[in-house]
Enzyme design. Structure first.
Site, PDB file in Angstrom:
ATOM      1  CG  ASP A  84      -0.152   0.017   2.545  1.00 13.38           C
ATOM      2  OD1 ASP A  84       0.824  -0.747   2.663  1.00 13.38           O
ATOM      3  OD2 ASP A  84      -0.506   0.813   3.440  1.00 13.38           O
ATOM      4  CD  GLU A 177       4.136   0.683   7.286  1.00 16.59           C
ATOM      5  OE1 GLU A 177       4.890   0.956   8.231  1.00 16.59           O
ATOM      6  OE2 GLU A 177       3.690   1.572   6.523  1.00 16.59           O
TER       7      GLU A 177
HETATM    8 ZN   LIG Z   1       6.484   2.551   4.362  1.00 16.46          ZN
END
Ligand SMILES: [Zn+2]
Length: 415
Positions: A84, A177
């Site tokens: 992401d 994350e």
């Molecule tokens: Zn990162």
């Protein structure tokens, strides 16, 4: 010796930036955006093309791509990269390469924003190099697609050079994350059966994390007793006043705005409610485990004293740890930092050890039993439209992976 080719790794990276994998914080499923799964499939295809067959893409986008050992007895190492990109800017990335950068201020079409050495003096380190930037409307997403490209090219090298000896190498791609390290939390770490892990999720060339802080969240709920204000005396217990009372008991100089370096804090970051009920959320951070635990105990003590003061059951507290300090693992396996530092020395990269006031995938994975260090991607200005990535730094991130594998195969970091 150049094992990784700059043009090839630049192309691989640019290809991954075409898939918009912005995380969606409000999503309740994993991955939070469907394109993270699509990027995982593209990466898998790239590695299938060179002969990787042991590939598993789960519906939550957690992806493992495993390369068998080509010599017995060598450490099993995991490369981690997150799929992401940060939700700070949601637009599609339009990346471009500036050839032979010469300190000129780069203006972005349609905005007054510029990328210049005035605001970004670190650009001076890259004069004469090719750097990758955006058009100024999106972030570049080198956080963390540079890590994906560096890992892919390092694995391709190992597949194509059987004389390069290594243990089992696993690339793990993790979703989300940026919105609470969700992918790493969902990861089955034990199943990886690895000796140590490497995240590439730092910024400029040479950076690596030697320590990050412990993090936990406390949620305090306050139940008030309502009464009409005209007859409230002795009856009304105001939930908002109780919440305010808690905030006032926290040490003033231990707030984010008064702390830096290795200092921890209490951060009351969300308060919602009315007279009848209120909810207060407090983030706790500290580098030292005892100090961290003392902070959590202090909140329990405050909650208990509030119940004494206002009567029982008016205040409830729930605390949960978010992530830990990678230092706990690095202290137990000192060879990991030796490999990192020796690899930088071998590659003529000036080392920049970091004490990180934050978390990353490795700070969730390490407490689960797999010590996972964090090294540079090479990019600067993460989460910004001014994010830029020098091509040579990207190449060196990939070389670092190969060098660490090579050093670990020799058995220590001092050869
Ligand atoms: Zn990162």
């Amino acid at each position: 010796m150049q094992r990784i080719k700059t043009l090839q790794i630049t192309d691989t990276f640019l290809n991954y930036t075409k898939i918009n994998t912005t995380a969606v914080p409000s999503a309740t499923h994993l991955p939070s955006s469907a394109n993270q799964h699509i990027l995982a499939q593209i990466v898998a295809k790239d590695l299938m093309a060179v002969g990787c067959t042991d590939i598993d893409i789960q519906s939550n986008a957690i992806t493992t791509i495993r390369l068998d050992a080509n010599k017995e007895g060598l450490p099993s190492i995991v490369f981690f990269a997150h799929l992401d990109t940060a939700p700070d800017h949601v637009g599609d990335t339009k990346a471009k390469v500036v050839k032979n950068y010469q300190c000129n201020s780069i203006s972005f079409k349609g905005t007054t924003d510029t990328l210049s050495v005035v605001d970004n003096p670190e650009l001076l380190n890259y004069v004469g190099q090719d750097i990758i930037i955006t058009d100024g409307t999106s972030l570049l997403g080198a956080d963390d697609k540079a890590a994906i490209a560096a890992s892919v090219e390092a694995i391709k090298y190992m597949v194509e050079h059987p004389e390069f000896k290594h243990g089992v190498i696993t690339l793990v791609l993790l979703p989300d994350e940026e919105i609470g390290i969700r992918g790493a939390k969902a990861l089955d770490v034990k199943a990886l059966k690895a000796d140590f892990g490497i995240c590439l999720d730092c910024c400029g060339i040479g950076e690596y994390v030697v320590e990050n802080w412990y993090a936990s969240e406390a949620i305090m709920t306050f139940s008030g007793v309502t009464a009409h204000p005209m007859s409230a005396k002795g009856n009304l217990i105001n939930a908002l006043i109780m919440a305010n009372d808690v905030i006032n008991q926290l040490p003033v100089m231990e707030r984010p705005e008064h702390t830096e370096n290795r200092q921890g804090y209490f951060w009351p970051h969300k308060l919602a409610g009315d007279t009848a009920s209120a909810k207060l959320e407090i983030a706790i951070r500290d580098f030292d485990e005892n100090a961290f635990n003392n902070r959590k105990m202090m909140l329990n003590t405050i909650a208990a004293s509030m119940n004494d003061k206002y009567g029982t059951e008016h205040v409830k507290i729930e605390q949960s740890d978010t992530y830990g300090n990678v230092k706990t693992g690095l202290d137990k396996q000192p060879e990991i930092l030796r490999y990192v530092e020796q690899a930088m020395d071998n590659l003529d990269i000036p080392p920049k050890p970091l004490t990180m006031r934050g978390g990353y995938d490795g700070s969730v994975i390490t407490p689960k039993g797999l010590t996972t260090v964090n090294i540079f991607t090479g990019a600067h200005n993460f989460h910004s439209v001014r994010e830029f990535l020098p091509c040579e730094s990207l190449r060196m991130a990939s070389e670092m992976l190969l060098e660490i594998v090579s050093l670990s195969a020799k058995g220590d970091g001092n050869e």
